[in-house]
Write an enzyme that holds these catalytic residues in place. Structure first.
Site, short mmCIF file in Angstrom:
data_model
loop_
_atom_site.label_atom_id
_atom_site.label_comp_id
_atom_site.label_asym_id
_atom_site.label_seq_id
_atom_site.Cartn_x
_atom_site.Cartn_y
_atom_site.Cartn_z
N ASP A 117 8.68 -4.93 -22.31
CA ASP A 117 7.89 -5.76 -23.24
C ASP A 117 6.54 -6.08 -22.58
O ASP A 117 6.25 -5.61 -21.48
CB ASP A 117 8.67 -7.04 -23.62
CG ASP A 117 8.37 -7.46 -25.06
OD1 ASP A 117 7.18 -7.60 -25.40
OD2 ASP A 117 9.32 -7.65 -25.84
N HIS A 169 4.27 -4.11 -28.12
CA HIS A 169 5.00 -4.84 -27.06
C HIS A 169 5.04 -4.03 -25.76
O HIS A 169 6.09 -3.90 -25.13
CB HIS A 169 6.42 -5.17 -27.52
CG HIS A 169 6.49 -6.35 -28.45
ND1 HIS A 169 6.24 -7.64 -28.04
CD2 HIS A 169 6.78 -6.43 -29.77
CE1 HIS A 169 6.37 -8.47 -29.07
NE2 HIS A 169 6.70 -7.76 -30.14
N GLU A 212 6.32 -5.57 -34.75
CA GLU A 212 5.09 -6.34 -34.50
C GLU A 212 3.98 -5.50 -33.86
O GLU A 212 3.41 -5.89 -32.85
CB GLU A 212 5.43 -7.55 -33.61
CG GLU A 212 6.45 -8.47 -34.24
CD GLU A 212 6.81 -9.69 -33.39
OE1 GLU A 212 6.94 -10.78 -33.96
OE2 GLU A 212 6.96 -9.55 -32.16
C1 TNX Z 1 10.02 -11.65 -32.56
S1 TNX Z 1 12.55 -10.13 -33.12
C2 TNX Z 1 10.18 -10.59 -31.70
C3 TNX Z 1 10.35 -10.84 -30.26
C4 TNX Z 1 10.25 -12.31 -29.95
C5 TNX Z 1 11.02 -13.08 -30.99
C6 TNX Z 1 11.15 -14.54 -30.72
C7 TNX Z 1 11.56 -9.03 -32.76
C8 TNX Z 1 11.95 -7.69 -33.15
N1 TNX Z 1 10.41 -9.32 -32.12
O1 TNX Z 1 9.40 -10.10 -29.54
O2 TNX Z 1 10.78 -12.55 -28.68
O3 TNX Z 1 10.40 -12.91 -32.23
O4 TNX Z 1 12.14 -15.11 -31.54
#
Ligand code: TNX
Length: 552
Positions: free
Chosen positions: A217, A290, A353
């Site tokens: 990450d 990420h 994301e």
């Molecule tokens: C979203 S859940 C993210 C993570 C974060 C999380 C915190 C997801 C696929 N991505 O990178 O840690 O929210 O709740």
């Protein structure tokens, strides 16, 4: 055995007949085999016998399985049993050498393609009979026995308890879902190998079968990749870490370099520990977003200009992998090493994301989109994922991606992990793809489980134990045929605000037990009041295992 009905059951049946409104009768008011044995997740069917079986030094395991070349379903039980009782149960393959046929755990495998995890466990006064669909079923029968004996609640104390008296019962059991998972983010905060093993042992205890290991990450790259040493030297570390809540002004940092990674030897050790426990580890290598830690080590993998630094705070970052050939060479080389470590059929490639502005501004990406006939940056994300999927499919692997990978067109064979609610799971299943449900509102164990005023700092949300227990992974919108694509669900433990193994256990337990029951127990057997009664006994067992669960 089935014809035996214990005094307890008779009393229970009588009380049902005598009491009007017996539907509301809870097991806290009357004794049941379910409450007495307190097995979690609750087995599909249980019938009480009357009397007890004593397990002592005379007990042996008799099995028609010669050796266990891949998986020994007794190993975990026997190691634990030896620690508690001072002796192990020997294996026998040849009945003719036996003088008497009592004091046996007799195991028969009937290969059952329909449900390889199913088992029947009969505890009789003369011994134990296990009939199972495969070694996996035997393993789960032994986990059930481990719970009935309360092995984990007994202190190790140099094997002082030599005799074990357990109630007679006949249990037939099989899981409702084939995917029963827990996730752990070791990037935001690193978790030592010993803790990862303890986490996996608890999964096995609760009959969960997948451990999703979130290994890369923005805040750290945690898996040794020999071809790219800077992933260890640079990407595994960050200069410091945010203190308190993300978004607070002004932000405060601890000024302390932080990091770590698992060597390939450590990973092999954890994978083999998990495989002894019927747990498959799914590694997650995040792409194309990420990935700031990897960009800090190899800035040429971004479309935007570096230099980059491993993130020291939480949230979503705009710098992501560039879809250039050289990036794919890097990722394929990384995945080649990952595949040598993890036998799992599934590889998680992230996909969540992804900020696409650096792609939208890049001449290279504009040209690529023109050349490939891609209309927008979401389709470029799909191009990225599909290229990786093709590579992994050719090696016999199936990709799992977060639900964003649906947006620009789903990769042909991908399994979707639905986290932004349940819509991703619904869309995937309707499109004929498998889905694993991890909706934030039910499955995010980084959320608060109690009053914010008194609970330790968490990311937000409110996901108390009863809400997790009430979850049904199959969305009502799906037809029966579509619902077959819902493989199961998974609890996620993101660790922005979880900086120690103790806090990880506090957030995961007891919610993971509730989820385990959601995933294993037939839906019509679920009952919150009755679960609450059994749970009390599990908290004692967790104490015995040294688990720092949340006490209400
Ligand atoms: C979203 S859940 C993210 C993570 C974060 C999380 C915190 C997801 C696929 N991505 O990178 O840690 O929210 O709740």
């Amino acid at each position: 055995m089935k014809s035996f009905i214990s005094t307890l059951s008779i009393l229970f049946l009588l009380s049902l007949l005598l009491l009007p409104g017996c539907a509301s009768l809870s097991s806290s008011q009357t004794e049941t085999i379910e409450g007495n044995l307190a097995i979690a997740p609750l087995p599909a069917t249980m019938q009480a016998g009357s009397g007890f079986l004593v397990i002592d030094e005379k007990m042996k395991i008799l099995t028609n399985i010669k050796d266990f070349p891949h998986f020994d379903p007794f190993k975990v039980f026997n190691e634990l049993f030896q620690r508690k009782s001072g002796y192990a149960l020997p294996y026998l393959h040849d009945k003719s050498a036996l003088k008497d046929s009592s004091h046996l755990i007799k195991v028969t495998l009937v290969y059952n393609n329909y449900n390889i995890e199913s088992y029947n466990l009969k505890i009789k006064s003369s011994g134990i009979l296990i009939v199972a669909g495969s070694e996996l079923g035997v393993f789960y029968a032994m986990q059930t026995l481990r719970q009935i004996m309360r092995l984990d609640a007994v202190p190790d104390s140099k094997g002082s308890q030599r005799h074990w008296s357990i109630p007679l019962v006949d249990i037939s059991d099989a899981p409702r879902f084939t995917y029963r998972g827990m996730h752990l983010d070791v990037c935001r905060h690193f978790m030592p190998v010993e803790f990862v093993k303890k986490y996996i042992d608890l999964l096995a205890y609760y009959k969960m079968n997948y451990f999703h290991w979130h290994l890369t990450d923005d805040q750290g790259w945690r898996i040794e990749i020999k071809k790219y040493p800077k992933l260890q030297e640079v990407a595994a570390y960050r200069d410091e870490t945010l203190i308190g809540r993300f978004g607070e002004k002004p932000p405060r940092y601890d000024g302390t370099r932080y990091g770590g990674y698992y060597t390939q030897e450590e990973i092999k050790d954890v994978v083999s520990y998990a495989s002894d426990r019927a747990v498959t580890i799914i590694p997650e290598i995040e792409m194309p977003g990420h990935c700031l830690a990897a960009l800090a080590a190899y800035p040429e993998l971004a479309c935007s200009a570096g230099p980059f630094k491993t993130a020291t705070t939480w949230g979503v970052f705009k710098d992501v992998f560039c879809p250039e050939d050289s990036t794919f060479v890097f990722l394929e080389n990384v995945l080649d090493e990952v595949l040598t470590l993890f036998p799992s059929r599934y590889i998680h490639i992230g996909g969540d994301e992804v900020v696409k502005t650096s792609w939208e501004q890049s001449d290279f990406c504009k040209d690529l989109m023109k050349k490939e006939g891609l209309n927008n940056s979401k389709e470029l994300q799909s191009y990225f994922i599909q290229r990786i999927e093709k590579y992994l499919n050719a090696k016999g692997k199936t990709i799992i991606g977060w639900d964003e990978i649906l947006e620009g067109g789903i990769a042909p064979n991908a399994t979707i992990m639905s986290w932004r609610g349940i819509q991703g799971g619904i869309d995937a299943a309707k499109a004929g793809h498998d889905a694993i449900m991890t909706p934030g509102g039910y499955c995010y164990f980084d959320h608060y489980q109690g009053d914010r005023e008194t609970e330790p700092l968490a990311i937000g949300g409110f996901t108390p134990l009863d809400k997790v227990y009430a979850y049904d992974p199959v969305p009502a919108e799906l037809s029966e045929a579509e619902a077959r694509h819902i493989l199961g669900a998974q609890g996620n433990l993101w660790t922005e605000y979880i900086d120690s193994p103790e806090k990880a256990e506090y957030m995961a337990y007891p919610r993971a037990i509730a989820l385990a029951e959601v995933l294993w127990t037939p839906v019509d057997r679920k009952n919150w009041d009755e679960f609450s009664v059994r749970l009390k006994q599990h908290l004692d067992r967790l104490d015995g295992m040294g688990v720092h669960y949340a006490k209400k």
